[in-house]
Structures are given as C-alpha cells and as structure tokens.
Design a protein around this motif. Structure first.
Motif, short mmCIF file in Angstrom:
data_model
loop_
_atom_site.label_atom_id
_atom_site.label_comp_id
_atom_site.label_asym_id
_atom_site.label_seq_id
_atom_site.Cartn_x
_atom_site.Cartn_y
_atom_site.Cartn_z
N GLU A 63 0.83 -1.21 0.00
CA GLU A 63 0.00 0.00 0.00
C GLU A 63 0.86 1.25 0.00
OE1 GLU A 63 -3.86 1.79 2.36
OE2 GLU A 63 -2.26 0.89 3.54
N VAL A 64 1.89 1.27 0.83
CA VAL A 64 2.77 2.44 0.91
C VAL A 64 3.39 2.74 -0.45
CG1 VAL A 64 4.98 3.25 1.83
CG2 VAL A 64 3.26 2.28 3.38
N LEU A 65 3.94 1.73 -1.09
CA LEU A 65 4.61 1.93 -2.38
C LEU A 65 3.63 2.31 -3.48
CD1 LEU A 65 7.07 -1.04 -2.03
CD2 LEU A 65 7.74 1.37 -2.17
N THR A 66 2.45 1.72 -3.46
CA THR A 66 1.43 2.07 -4.45
C THR A 66 0.97 3.50 -4.27
OG1 THR A 66 0.66 -0.22 -4.59
CG2 THR A 66 -0.86 1.49 -5.32
N ASN A 67 0.72 3.91 -3.04
CA ASN A 67 0.26 5.27 -2.77
C ASN A 67 1.33 6.30 -3.10
OD1 ASN A 67 -2.20 4.28 -1.95
ND2 ASN A 67 -1.80 4.50 0.24
N LEU A 68 2.58 6.00 -2.77
CA LEU A 68 3.66 6.94 -3.07
C LEU A 68 3.84 7.08 -4.58
CD1 LEU A 68 5.82 8.86 -2.07
CD2 LEU A 68 7.38 6.91 -1.84
N SER A 69 3.78 5.97 -5.28
CA SER A 69 3.89 6.02 -6.74
C SER A 69 2.77 6.87 -7.34
CB SER A 69 3.83 4.60 -7.31
OG SER A 69 3.82 4.62 -8.72
N GLU A 70 1.54 6.67 -6.87
CA GLU A 70 0.41 7.46 -7.36
C GLU A 70 0.60 8.94 -7.04
OE1 GLU A 70 -3.22 5.92 -5.85
OE2 GLU A 70 -3.15 4.07 -7.04
N ALA A 71 1.06 9.22 -5.82
CA ALA A 71 1.26 10.62 -5.41
C ALA A 71 2.30 11.30 -6.30
CB ALA A 71 1.67 10.68 -3.94
N TYR A 72 3.39 10.60 -6.57
CA TYR A 72 4.40 11.16 -7.46
C TYR A 72 3.80 11.52 -8.82
CZ TYR A 72 8.37 9.76 -4.46
OH TYR A 72 9.30 9.64 -3.44
N GLN A 73 2.97 10.64 -9.37
CA GLN A 73 2.38 10.89 -10.68
C GLN A 73 1.39 12.05 -10.64
OE1 GLN A 73 1.53 7.03 -12.99
NE2 GLN A 73 1.76 6.32 -10.88
N ILE A 74 0.60 12.12 -9.59
CA ILE A 74 -0.38 13.20 -9.47
C ILE A 74 0.32 14.55 -9.40
CG2 ILE A 74 -2.09 14.22 -7.90
CD1 ILE A 74 -2.81 11.27 -7.13
N LEU A 75 1.45 14.60 -8.67
CA LEU A 75 2.15 15.86 -8.45
C LEU A 75 3.20 16.15 -9.51
CD1 LEU A 75 2.61 15.50 -4.58
CD2 LEU A 75 1.02 17.02 -5.75
#
Length: 749
Positions: free
Chosen positions: A494-506
């Motif tokens: 979950e941590v890695l998935t959320n961080l990856s998504e956050a990077y893409q969003i930002l």
C-alpha cells in the motif's frame, strides 16, 4: 424540567463508577459526571495529561546485532533469536517491557448536598449538543445539574439549581506529582508539578453564585445561593515550566449559562449534524437506554433504534475526543491514575479503529490532531528505526503517549519486530487526500511521510536469492513471529502504491515512480495454505493460529482494499476462507482465546467487504448479549463492562457506512451488507473516497426500493455494484458524475 434527548441516552439510575459516567468533551478538555444527588463527582480531563513515571526511554543500540539475530533466525529459529536479542538489549541497559506514561484525570470535584430523599431522578447525554443533564426532586422541589465542555471558550461549564452545596477538590496525593492550591474569593487555583519531568498543569475553578464561603479544612467552598450556580473550570497543561501561561485570577464573566451554551451548541451541533442516520421514530428514541438494550436482548438481535443510538454515540465520541490530539484508548476520559495499557495511543489496532469513521463521517478537522500527534512522536519513530535496525526513515512504536520511542517489548512480547506500524498510520494520510483532493496536503504531508517509510524499507529489507524481498525479523500483531508476516507485505504494498500514485499526481520525475514500482514488484507474493486460506505468514515454517482476536493478515481486505472478487478472485476467496477460519476458531467460538471489542469490529469491517450481512447481525448481537458498553454507550474492551475503551465506538459508524455505501477500486457498492434487522432507513451526508458525498441514501428492502442522491467534486464515472441484489446490475451498471452536480436516481431492488 428534563427534556429527554432524541439523539442521546438517558437512564433513571445514578452511576456508581467513573466508567458509567456521563461524558462530554471538545477535543482538548473532557468531563465525566457521575454519582447521585447527595454526592456527585465531576472529573476534569485534558488530552495532554500523561503522568511521567520516571522510566528510562533510552533505546539500546541493537543495530550492530541485527545480522547476528538474522543468522540465528535462519539457523535456529525465532525463539532462540529473540532470546539472544533480548539478552543483548539487557546488557546494554534496556530495562525490559515498559508501558508509556499513563493518561490521568486532571481533577476530581465533589458536589455534596443533604438531598437524601430524592425522587424522579434522571440523567442524560444529548449527543446533538454535548450537554449532560441530571434532574431530580426533593420535597416536590425540582433540581437540575447541567454540564458541557465549550467548543467556544474551551472550558468545562457546570450549572446547579439554586440551593445549598459543598464543593471540594480531591487532593490526589500522588507520589509522582505535587499539588498546591490557593483559594481567592470564589476561585480555586491548583497547580500540579510532575516529579519526573518539567511538565505540569494548572486547574482553575471559578464559582459564580451567592453566599460562597471557603472551607476551612479542604480545598473548596460552601454555597448557599438563592440564584443558580455556575462553575467554570479549565485545565492548562505545559511541557516546560518556561511555557507555563500567566494565570488569570478568575474565569468569570458576565455571560450566563444559556449564553455560553448557545455559543457552544452552534459549533458542536453543526459537526454532529453533518451526517445523520435515521432508523427510528422520536417516540422510540426517547426510551431509556437500558430498556432499549433489554428489548434487543429479548429479540435476539440489534434493533434499529439501538443501532441508531450506538452509531450516534460513535460519532459523538470522536467529536468529543479528537481535535488537539486524537482519541487514545479511552477517548479523552479517565477516572484513574492506573488505566489499562496506560490508556495511551496503541498503534497496532486501537488508534486505527478509533479514527476509522472520521473521513466518512465528514469530521475532517478531527484528523488534524492525529496528524499533529504523529509529528510530535516522529523523533522517537526515527530513533526506533536507527537503534533497532540501523535504518533511515521511521518505525512507529506500538504504545506511545509522551514519547514515540519503542520500549514496550520483551521476550514474551517481541513487539519491536512489528515494523509496519508507520505504514498503517500513513493509510489515513493518503486517504485524507483521496477524500478531499487537497494536493498541498499530498505534497507537504503525505509524500514526506511515505518517503520516510520507504527509506526504512530500503535499509531494512533483504533480498532472497530468488529475487523477492524478505521481511526478517517479522511479526503479526500479538499472534507470533516468523519471516514475511502477511500484514508487513500488505502495508508495504500500500505504501509503495500510494507513493507512486502521489508522485504521478504531483508530476514528480519518472525515476521516483519507477523506483517505487520496482520495489513493489519485489514484494513476496501472498500464499494460500492447505485449508485454502490466505496465510498469516508467507513462509513454510510457520503454521496458522486461527484462534486470535487480531485480523492483521486481512489488511488487504478491511484496510488497503488491495484486491476484491473482480481484481483477484483467487486471492479474494483465500482471504474469505482465512476469515471463516478465524470466525470458527475465535469470534463465534465460546472458548475463543479472549473477548475483544476491537476484534469484533475488525470482523465487522471484513464482513462488510465479504457482504456477510448475517455476520454483522451476529457481531451486533454479541456486543449486546455480552454487555460491552456502559450507559453512555461508550464501549468496553472485554465482555461485561470490563475496561473502558472507545476503539469500538470509533469503528462502528464506519461499519454502518460500509454496509450501506462503500467505494473502492472504482466500484460503488450499495446495500452490500445490510442486515435483515434494518429493512428500511435513511442516511445523509457521508463522504466517500474520490471526493464524493452521498447527500441522501434511502432504502426499503421490503418494498424493494432504493433512492440515492450523490455528488462529486470531480468528473468521474463510477461502476455500481449490488452484491445482495445481482439482478439490479443488469439495468444499473455505471453512473457518470459531473463536478459539483448532484445525481439522483431511484432503483427497484
């Protein structure tokens, strides 16, 4: 004289113990009122009061012994490795398992009268307003006592009818703090210094009444007033003596109780009314609480009116307890200096359950205290990572109050091996973004926290010869140690998935996204045992212990929503089998290891995902049959009102929300786990991820009728899912939501 609350509880029985008190709070101050007209007690609480015990919180530097411990794990097993590790820690000065500093009351104020022959006694909590009321008669004369904790002026306000009273403060006489009091006219100022720290607090009590005289042999006053009495109380904590505020001589003002109360209600009631569950009539709601409980016991199932009150109590607990910090094990209340598990912030289930409904209940501001608490504990979390594992980043303690350092472990309870705590805490950071779309919060709060957790993984994880990472040591919360505990992997995923998504969003560089995805690809795959169940440890050396109250390995189901019956049918079935095994061995087994409200709540949160409406019915029934709540409807950890504990209160509204409307993996589930005991009702105002709000959901399963009004803050298309009514999906498969435009529709079930 006593207006019975529609949203709240009342009883005609006085409370004989603090756990059964009437409770209120504003997120900083809490108050408990219990006793009878002859001897009543008002306990003042504050979220910052944790009594230093003088324990050492120095962490042993165990990082140099990590590789040797891992070698012993490989060659001799965990028992030998934990013994080795513990002995080394003791050699370095570790004092053994140490509880965090305990939560404690701020003051006990006693109110005494000669009203022995009282009649028509009633006491109540109004959840809508936060007001506590007590009424009775003596010789046909009516007396009223009212209390609230102001959301406006941050004080505890207490009202007494005209009459004769004696009020006095308890001298705590605790060896770990000193207490000095001064009375000046109609004000008491009591100062508390902690012995084992520079912290302390002040208590001010101001009496606004006629005929006030100081007591000669106690801290308090005699009151003989022909007008009503108003008592204003405040607790002012400080961490260092230099931070101690200038104490005002008096809290009094020209504002009377109705004026102060009106200012408070305008804030509290707005928060409470953001979401509303309607299952009963006003006539049903105004029955006394123990009559409602007895009716449910006789029927052998939850009644709509009792569930509505338990739901309201859960949201009331959160409004009262969250704000400056987040609810601890007891919310914001305690009447003892020796609460179980220190009454602290316990991070391996309890805190997470207490905040479970914060977002869906539209009480976003309550999470500010949660985020603030994590920041305060972060230095300790960093030291945990460094001293235990020689790692950068953060590792959360399981128990915290004044400090984030992890000293709550020993050979029997090797809780220092549980390394996924920070990742679980981060779940609510990313969820806050998903519910609100706040990109500033995502950039400045979510991403840095997730990056710190990933730093820990980079230094802690080792790679097996065949490629995947290995979590060693590893621990499944309070149920045993073995490599690759399933929750460790699920949280890291979950941590890695959320961080990856956050990077893409930002719009972060693709190198960062790629790194997260590469780490995610190296996580061990989930495994299925010979029973067809998802394993709790992804290693052949460790078997299952189904008879346990924690549901850690089902994290991908109840928390992260990593997979469902569509995205991974095989793993979904394995998780369901693991759940069934836990039910058989623990939840529905009279000889289960222990009773536990938090275990029942996690069962219910799994049941909503597996669409087990029958099981939710059973869980509600167990809470009732085993007397797991007090007259306030605050819950107990064990059966028979044993150990005041509010994590069940925090989770229950989320269970209700999920059984009615739930969103994950692009799918909006409606009436996914609605119990047969709730054939009709209505709910308004609940929030969902992806910035959606259900303005109104009304259902009648007997009439096979559902009405939905939903609005989204962004354009999106949502798939509809009716697991209990599969034929409906043939006609209602998707809805398109346009930004800030409500969509309404009616469905025949």
């Amino acid at each position: 004289m006593h207006q019975l609350p529609k949203r709240g509880i009342w009883t005609d029985q006085p409370a004989s113990k603090w756990e059964d008190a009437l409770v209120s709070g504003n997120g900083s101050h809490g108050v408990m009122v219990f006793g009878d007209p002859v001897h009543d007690t008002v306990i003042g609480n504050h979220c910052r009061l944790y009594l230093p015990q003088g324990n050492s919180y120095d962490l042993p530097d165990m990082a140099p012994y990590l590789e040797e411990m891992r070698k012993i794990i490989r060659e001799q097993g965990y028992e030998k490795a934990i013994s080795f590790y513990y002995q080394k820690a003791k050699e370095l000065g570790y004092q053994g398992l140490t509880m965090s500093d305990p939560s404690h009351p701020g003051f006990h104020m006693h109110i005494e009268t000669d009203h022995q022959k009282y009649t028509d006694y009633k006491r109540s909590i109004n959840y809508e307003t936060g007001e506590l009321s007590v009424s009775y008669k003596v010789n046909e004369q009516s007396y009223v006592r009212r209390t609230f904790v102001s959301q406006d002026c941050n004080q505890i306000i207490h009202y007494l009818s005209p009459g004769n009273y004696t009020i006095k403060l308890t001298d705590y006489q605790d060896p770990k703090m000193s207490q000095t009091s001064m009375m000046d006219q109609q004000t008491i100022h009591t100062h508390f210094d902690y012995r084992y720290s520079e912290a302390g607090y002040d208590v001010l009590v101001d009496v606004i009444a006629e005929g006030v005289k100081p007591l000669s042999k106690a801290v308090g006053f005699e009151i003989n007033s022909e007008k009503s009495v108003q008592i204003r109380m405040e607790i002012v904590p400080y961490k260092e003596k230099s931070e101690r505020k200038i104490i005002k001589q008096s809290l009094s003002s020209s504002e009377d109780y109705p004026t102060l109360f009106a200012k408070h209600v305008s804030i509290h009631q707005e928060m409470f009314e953001r979401v509303e569950l309607t299952l009963a009539t006003d006539q049903e709601r105004q029955q006394q609480i123990w009559s409602l409980v007895e009716q449910a016991k006789q029927q052998g199932k939850i009644t709509p009116v009792l569930l509505e009150k338990m739901y309201d109590a859960g949201r009331y607990m959160y409004i009262c307890s969250a704000g400056e910090l987040t609810p601890n094990l007891q919310g914001i209340w305690t009447g003892t200096f020796d609460p179980p598990w220190s009454g602290d912030f316990t991070f391996d289930t309890n805190v997470e359950l207490s905040i479970a409904a914060a977002l869906s209940s539209n009480l976003l501001e309550g999470l500010e205290g949660y985020f603030g608490l994590i920041k305060e504990l972060m230095p300790g979390f960093r030291e945990n990572a460094q001293k235990y594992y020689g790692a950068r980043g953060v590792m959360a303690a399981i128990h915290s109050s004044n400090c984030g350092k992890h000293v709550h472990w020993n050979q029997e309870w090797p809780l220092h091996l549980w390394t996924c705590g920070a990742g679980w805490l981060a779940h609510w950071y990313y969820q806050y973004y998903r519910f609100t779309g706040d990109k500033l919060f995502l950039q400045h709060e979510v991403v840095p926290f997730l990056e710190d957790i990933v730093l820990f993984y980079e230094d802690f994880l080792i790679e097996d010869t065949d490629g995947p990472y290995r979590f060693t040591p590893s621990y499944s919360a309070e149920n045993g140690a073995a490599d690759n505990a399933t929750q460790d992997i699920a949280v890291a995923n979950e941590v890695l998935t959320n961080l990856s998504e956050a990077y893409q969003i930002l719009g972060y560089p693709q190198e960062k996204v790629k790194k997260c995805r590469e780490m995610r690809s190296k996580m061990p795959a989930y495994q299925v045992n010979e029973d067809g169940a998802l394993k709790e440890w992804l290693t052949s050396e460790k078997g299952e212990n189904y008879n346990h109250r924690h549901f850690s390995h089902l994290y991908p189901v109840f928390q992260s929503r990593e997979f469902n019956n569509e995205t991974d049918p095989e793993m979904w079935q394995a998780a369901r089998t693991a759940f069934d095994k836990r039910l058989e061995a623990w939840l529905l087994n009279e000889d289960g290891d222990t009773t536990s409200t938090h275990g029942r709540m996690h069962s219910a949160l799994c049941a909503t995902q597996f669409h087990r409406h029958d099981l939710i019915e059973d869980i509600f029934r167990l809470l009732i049959d085993h007397n797991c709540f007090y007259s306030s409807l605050m819950m107990s950890h064990y059966n028979e009102q044993n150990v005041f504990n509010v994590d069940g209160n925090g989770a229950l509204p989320q269970v209700v929300h999920e059984m009615l409307a739930d969103f994950s993996n692009g799918r909006l589930t409606l009436l996914g786990a609605i119990p047969s005991s709730l054939p009709k009702g209505e709910i308004t105002g609940i929030r969902l991820p992806n910035q959606m709000i259900i303005n109104r959901l009304k259902w009648d399963t007997e009439a096979k009728h559902l009405e939905l009004q939903i609005i989204s803050q962004i354009d999106q298309e949502v798939k509809l899912y009716f697991p209990l009514y599969p034929e409906v999906e043939e006609h209602h498969q998707r809805i398109s939501l346009q930004q800030n435009k409500q969509v309404s529709f009616v469905i025949n079930l």
